[in-house]
Write an enzyme that holds these catalytic residues in place. Sequence first.
Site: not given
Ligand code: NAD
Length: 456
Positions: A262, A221, A148, A340, A273
């Site tokens: 919000f 969300n 979260f 993004r 997200c």
């Molecule tokens: P991100 O794109 O910043 O990071 C994802 C990472 O995973 C990248 O560095 C990528 O190279 C790596 N990756 C992809 N495939 C891989 C594999 N097969 N093996 C190893 N590494 C691999 O994404 P994020 O923002 O950190 O989000 C990740 C997840 O968390 C998503 O599902 C997102 O919805 C969720 N989420 C994101 C946030 C946010 O604020 N960014 C908050 C809560 C939940």
Amino acid sequence: MNVAVVGAGYVGLITAAGLAEIGHRVICVDDDTRKVEVLISGRLPLYEPILEDLVKRNRQAKRLEFVSRIEDAVEKCPVIFICVGTPSLEDGETDLSSVEGVARKIAECARGYHLVVEKSTVPVQTGRRLQKYFKSRLQCEVASNPEFLSEGSGVEDFFHPDRIVVGVDSEKAAGLLKEIYQPVIQQSFACPVHASCGKRAEAPFIVTDVNSAELIKHASNSFLAMKISFINMIADLCEAVGADVEKVAEAVGMDKRIGDRFLKPGVGFGGSCFPKDLQAFVRIGRKAGCDFGLLREVEKINHQRIDLFVKKIKRELGEVSGKRIGVWGLAFKPGTDDVRTSPSLAVIRELVAEGALIRAYDPEAIEKARAELPGIEYGRDAYAVAENAEALLALTEWEDFQHLDLAKVRQVMARPLVIDGRNMFSPARMAEHGFEYVGIGRGVTGHLPVPGPKNA
Ligand code: NAD
């Protein structure tokens, strides 16, 4: 405990560094070898407050390491958090290929018991779907532990969460996750965020089945997105009838049943997200035979924000072609370099398509924005983008913008027009400095006199 974190993005890095800080030995895996090289060289591939120090300290303490081969982590770690991206497919459904790819690889190299924890945001029933990879590895289990955190306050959110949710199939899995999070649940760590962090109340640890945990994330969300679209709808009405949405939001948000967070009118929500999670949730509802029309409206209202904002700019400027427009803010929100689905980039794209000359500045996000929008100019600071501009657009509410010397800004502009897509400035203060100021939902320009004691 030895813990693996797969994915070194916003969620993976914060999780890995946070778990190391509370005493675990963490191996963080990313298949992007360049990213791993950057991390091993001591730099971060992204901006998030406090994170750099946290990573540095835990690497020095040998509690945190970065690798690119998942095999190197799986063999040493009984618990593996999957934190890879789950972007949208073209039809709006969730692209689970990275999550599934990681699960398949874990299954291939698993020996003995492993708890595979989905931290990535995934549709309900994904855990069940992942089980198929572990059919021949019956000792392994899949759990859900949705994340979260909010970019910009991600480290703080890790250490002081509103709740920790785990969806499990066994007491063993619940016990392992509770053990991992124990210092956070009890708030018994030396807080790396606040210099003098007093003892806080325990963080609620919620144990559910896997489906419910997965669903909690999408429901949360979607609710937050709904609050933003709701107040944007009210902002439109305020503009049409002559009312001030900031006052309306303030008073509405004082109701404890509603809350003020919000309820911020603006150019809409973006980021990696909300838009994709909302899209996915609408489709999950539809597939399950439930009418999620409410959330389709939330999406629709948000989509309209960019068009309405661009119309507002054109109403003030007339033709934008050939006009120099300055932009303050590129990140989808303050405190991050993440662009993004940033509303700022969407506005810029529309204006560029109509021939506007854009010069933009952001305290952290220029590098990432440049990769998306190479064709515009970037200024060295907020003043540079104001120079000779016929309008300034305020699109990300960075604290830095609040402390600018507005007299200096006004002096260098060709026309002192500020169009504020985040209502970050007060109309009265802008008027004092001689700006023409346009915000969101601020249909009231004057103020009614406050009745004094005599006529009260
Ligand atoms: P991100 O794109 O910043 O990071 C994802 C990472 O995973 C990248 O560095 C990528 O190279 C790596 N990756 C992809 N495939 C891989 C594999 N097969 N093996 C190893 N590494 C691999 O994404 P994020 O923002 O950190 O989000 C990740 C997840 O968390 C998503 O599902 C997102 O919805 C969720 N989420 C994101 C946030 C946010 O604020 N960014 C908050 C809560 C939940």
